[in-house]
Motif scaffolding. Structure first.
Motif, mmCIF file in Angstrom:
data_model
loop_
_atom_site.group_PDB
_atom_site.id
_atom_site.type_symbol
_atom_site.label_atom_id
_atom_site.label_comp_id
_atom_site.label_asym_id
_atom_site.label_seq_id
_atom_site.Cartn_x
_atom_site.Cartn_y
_atom_site.Cartn_z
ATOM 1 N N ALA A 58 0.844 -1.202 0.000
ATOM 2 C CA ALA A 58 0.000 0.000 0.000
ATOM 3 C C ALA A 58 0.880 1.253 0.000
ATOM 4 C CB ALA A 58 -0.920 0.005 1.208
ATOM 5 N N VAL A 59 0.413 2.305 -0.650
ATOM 6 C CA VAL A 59 1.205 3.531 -0.794
ATOM 7 C C VAL A 59 1.620 4.085 0.561
ATOM 8 C CG1 VAL A 59 1.131 5.937 -1.558
ATOM 9 C CG2 VAL A 59 0.254 4.129 -3.051
ATOM 10 N N ARG A 60 0.699 4.168 1.515
ATOM 11 C CA ARG A 60 1.015 4.785 2.802
ATOM 12 C C ARG A 60 2.096 4.022 3.558
ATOM 13 N NH1 ARG A 60 -3.935 2.427 2.700
ATOM 14 N NH2 ARG A 60 -4.705 1.099 4.416
ATOM 15 N N ALA A 61 2.117 2.709 3.403
ATOM 16 C CA ALA A 61 3.158 1.911 4.054
ATOM 17 C C ALA A 61 4.500 2.093 3.350
ATOM 18 C CB ALA A 61 2.760 0.444 4.061
ATOM 19 N N ARG A 62 4.477 2.117 2.023
ATOM 20 C CA ARG A 62 5.728 2.301 1.274
ATOM 21 C C ARG A 62 6.298 3.700 1.493
ATOM 22 N NH1 ARG A 62 5.069 2.371 -3.837
ATOM 23 N NH2 ARG A 62 2.837 2.019 -4.060
ATOM 24 N N GLN A 63 5.429 4.703 1.625
ATOM 25 C CA GLN A 63 5.912 6.060 1.907
ATOM 26 C C GLN A 63 6.552 6.126 3.292
ATOM 27 O OE1 GLN A 63 2.298 8.335 1.244
ATOM 28 N NE2 GLN A 63 2.982 8.999 -0.783
ATOM 29 N N THR A 64 5.919 5.485 4.269
ATOM 30 C CA THR A 64 6.493 5.432 5.617
ATOM 31 C C THR A 64 7.864 4.762 5.581
ATOM 32 O OG1 THR A 64 4.282 5.293 6.602
ATOM 33 C CG2 THR A 64 6.137 4.617 7.985
ATOM 34 N N ALA A 65 7.933 3.635 4.901
ATOM 35 C CA ALA A 65 9.195 2.894 4.808
ATOM 36 C C ALA A 65 10.278 3.713 4.106
ATOM 37 C CB ALA A 65 8.975 1.579 4.064
ATOM 38 N N ALA A 66 9.905 4.447 3.062
ATOM 39 C CA ALA A 66 10.889 5.229 2.310
ATOM 40 C C ALA A 66 11.486 6.345 3.164
ATOM 41 C CB ALA A 66 10.236 5.815 1.056
ATOM 42 N N ILE A 67 10.653 6.984 3.967
ATOM 43 C CA ILE A 67 11.144 8.058 4.841
ATOM 44 C C ILE A 67 12.114 7.489 5.869
ATOM 45 C CG2 ILE A 67 10.450 9.697 6.634
ATOM 46 C CD1 ILE A 67 7.833 10.093 4.988
ATOM 47 N N ILE A 68 11.762 6.343 6.433
ATOM 48 C CA ILE A 68 12.636 5.704 7.421
ATOM 49 C C ILE A 68 13.943 5.260 6.766
ATOM 50 C CG2 ILE A 68 12.878 3.700 8.938
ATOM 51 C CD1 ILE A 68 9.829 3.907 9.420
ATOM 52 N N ALA A 69 13.830 4.655 5.593
ATOM 53 C CA ALA A 69 15.025 4.165 4.906
ATOM 54 C C ALA A 69 15.993 5.293 4.587
ATOM 55 C CB ALA A 69 14.621 3.441 3.622
ATOM 56 N N GLN A 70 15.466 6.402 4.111
ATOM 57 C CA GLN A 70 16.325 7.528 3.780
ATOM 58 C C GLN A 70 17.031 8.063 5.020
ATOM 59 O OE1 GLN A 70 14.338 10.876 1.965
ATOM 60 N NE2 GLN A 70 16.253 11.717 1.186
ATOM 61 N N ALA A 71 16.308 8.160 6.120
ATOM 62 C CA ALA A 71 16.887 8.692 7.356
ATOM 63 C C ALA A 71 17.965 7.771 7.916
ATOM 64 C CB ALA A 71 15.801 8.925 8.389
ATOM 65 N N LEU A 72 17.766 6.455 7.775
ATOM 66 C CA LEU A 72 18.699 5.491 8.354
ATOM 67 C C LEU A 72 19.790 5.053 7.385
ATOM 68 C CD1 LEU A 72 16.304 3.103 10.343
ATOM 69 C CD2 LEU A 72 17.499 5.145 11.147
ATOM 70 N N GLY A 73 19.657 5.454 6.118
ATOM 71 C CA GLY A 73 20.631 5.020 5.130
ATOM 72 C C GLY A 73 20.482 3.558 4.750
ATOM 73 N N VAL A 74 19.254 3.029 4.871
ATOM 74 C CA VAL A 74 18.981 1.644 4.489
ATOM 75 C C VAL A 74 18.630 1.614 2.998
ATOM 76 C CG1 VAL A 74 17.471 -0.353 4.838
ATOM 77 C CG2 VAL A 74 18.189 1.038 6.795
ATOM 78 N N ARG A 75 19.373 0.862 2.239
ATOM 79 C CA ARG A 75 19.194 0.864 0.782
ATOM 80 C C ARG A 75 18.071 -0.040 0.305
ATOM 81 N NH1 ARG A 75 25.384 0.710 -1.661
ATOM 82 N NH2 ARG A 75 26.111 2.656 -0.693
ATOM 83 N N GLU A 76 17.782 -1.075 1.068
ATOM 84 C CA GLU A 76 16.850 -2.085 0.570
ATOM 85 C C GLU A 76 15.494 -1.992 1.254
ATOM 86 O OE1 GLU A 76 17.020 -6.784 -0.741
ATOM 87 O OE2 GLU A 76 18.528 -5.960 0.626
ATOM 88 N N VAL A 77 14.461 -1.676 0.473
ATOM 89 C CA VAL A 77 13.076 -1.672 0.937
ATOM 90 C C VAL A 77 12.309 -2.670 0.074
ATOM 91 C CG1 VAL A 77 10.973 -0.334 1.260
ATOM 92 C CG2 VAL A 77 13.200 0.732 1.694
ATOM 93 N N VAL A 78 11.670 -3.631 0.717
ATOM 94 C CA VAL A 78 10.969 -4.706 0.011
ATOM 95 C C VAL A 78 9.474 -4.595 0.262
ATOM 96 C CG1 VAL A 78 10.730 -7.200 -0.269
ATOM 97 C CG2 VAL A 78 12.972 -6.211 0.284
ATOM 98 N N ALA A 79 8.680 -4.469 -0.796
ATOM 99 C CA ALA A 79 7.222 -4.398 -0.669
ATOM 100 C C ALA A 79 6.636 -5.804 -0.707
ATOM 101 C CB ALA A 79 6.635 -3.556 -1.788
ATOM 102 N N LEU A 80 5.792 -6.115 0.264
ATOM 103 C CA LEU A 80 5.137 -7.421 0.340
ATOM 104 C C LEU A 80 3.625 -7.232 0.311
ATOM 105 C CD1 LEU A 80 7.249 -9.155 3.146
ATOM 106 C CD2 LEU A 80 7.468 -9.452 0.676
ATOM 107 N N GLU A 81 3.006 -7.738 -0.733
ATOM 108 C CA GLU A 81 1.549 -7.602 -0.866
ATOM 109 C C GLU A 81 0.812 -8.321 0.254
ATOM 110 O OE1 GLU A 81 -1.896 -8.227 -4.298
ATOM 111 O OE2 GLU A 81 0.194 -8.765 -4.715
ATOM 112 N N GLU A 82 1.450 -9.349 0.827
ATOM 113 C CA GLU A 82 0.810 -10.115 1.890
ATOM 114 C C GLU A 82 0.537 -9.286 3.150
ATOM 115 O OE1 GLU A 82 3.390 -12.971 -0.490
ATOM 116 O OE2 GLU A 82 3.536 -10.924 0.295
#
Length: 232
Positions: A57-81
């Motif tokens: 879902a967009v809202r979850a991926r947006q949340t994850a992207a903000i966290i990833a950018q702040a922490l320098g985490v390169r890998e974000v994996v979307a799971l439809e489940e």
């Protein structure tokens, strides 16, 4: 000890503010939600997060992207489940009665274990729990126990509030973050973490507050819950 998953509900989103019921994958974060996601990143800083999993879902991926950018985490994996529970033909309703029915069905899953219940022609608890369990199983398989440790990793102590990632501990499988939804996460974890359901009902997951769920190689454990001051 296996992988540690720092779970959190997505940050505040437009569907929540508008009182719209359903899974609503296109709903985006509000400005307040973006700020909450940034705060979540600060809570997770130093926890040793190496990968972030998120509902598709967009809202979850947006949340994850903000966290990833702040922490320098390169890998974000979307799971439809990990998407929110579906309510079929009532998807997108703003009728308070639909939201009340959704809460009633969720309670029947979490507290009473009646997973055959559904909202209208939407998903049963069996379907929601099965897909959430599959997501957690795939995460455990992707992060098998290894002899190496991360010096900054932490684990929540049962007597602590879960806003704090916890005290130093060894997690051979590593530490990852997971961004999901209040209904599907609660339903899934109430089955994966035995005895969790009734204990946390009435304490819905707040937006963007991390809490640890750990795989020990045999079962999942959830020692604490964000909306509770301490375990009870």
């Amino acid at each position: 000890m296996g992988v540690r998953v720092l779970c959190l509900r997505h940050a505040e989103s437009e569907n929540v503010v508008a009182g719209v019921a359903g899974a609503l994958p296109p709903a985006e974060l509000t400005p307040k939600g973006r700020a909450q996601a940034a705060e979540a990143a600060e809570r997770l800083r130093g926890a040793g997060v190496t990968r972030i999993y998120a509902s598709s879902a967009v809202r979850a991926r947006q949340t994850a992207a903000i966290i990833a950018q702040a922490l320098g985490v390169r890998e974000v994996v979307a799971l439809e489940e990990l998407v929110e529970l579906g309510i079929g033909r009532l998807e997108g309703s703003t009728d308070p009665a639909v939201r009340a029915r959704t809460a009633e069905v969720l309670r029947s899953w979490v507290v009473d274990g009646r997973l055959g219940e559904a909202v209208a022609d939407g998903e049963t608890g069996h379907a929601v729990v099965a897909r959430v369990a599959a997501a957690f199983a795939s995460i455990a398989a992707a992060h098998p126990s290894e002899p190496t440790t991360h010096p900054s990793e932490t684990v929540a102590h049962p007597s602590e509030t879960v806003a704090d990632p916890g005290e130093p501990a060894t997690h051979p499988g590593g530490t990852v973050a997971l961004v999901g939804h209040v209904g599907s996460l609660t339903a899934g974890l109430s089955v994966l973490c035995r005895g969790l359901g009734e204990r946390v009902w009435g304490a819905p997951l707040p937006h963007a507050v991390p809490f640890p769920v750990e795989w020990d190689g045999r079962a999942w454990g959830c020692a604490s819950w964000p909306a509770l001051r301490q375990d009870r």
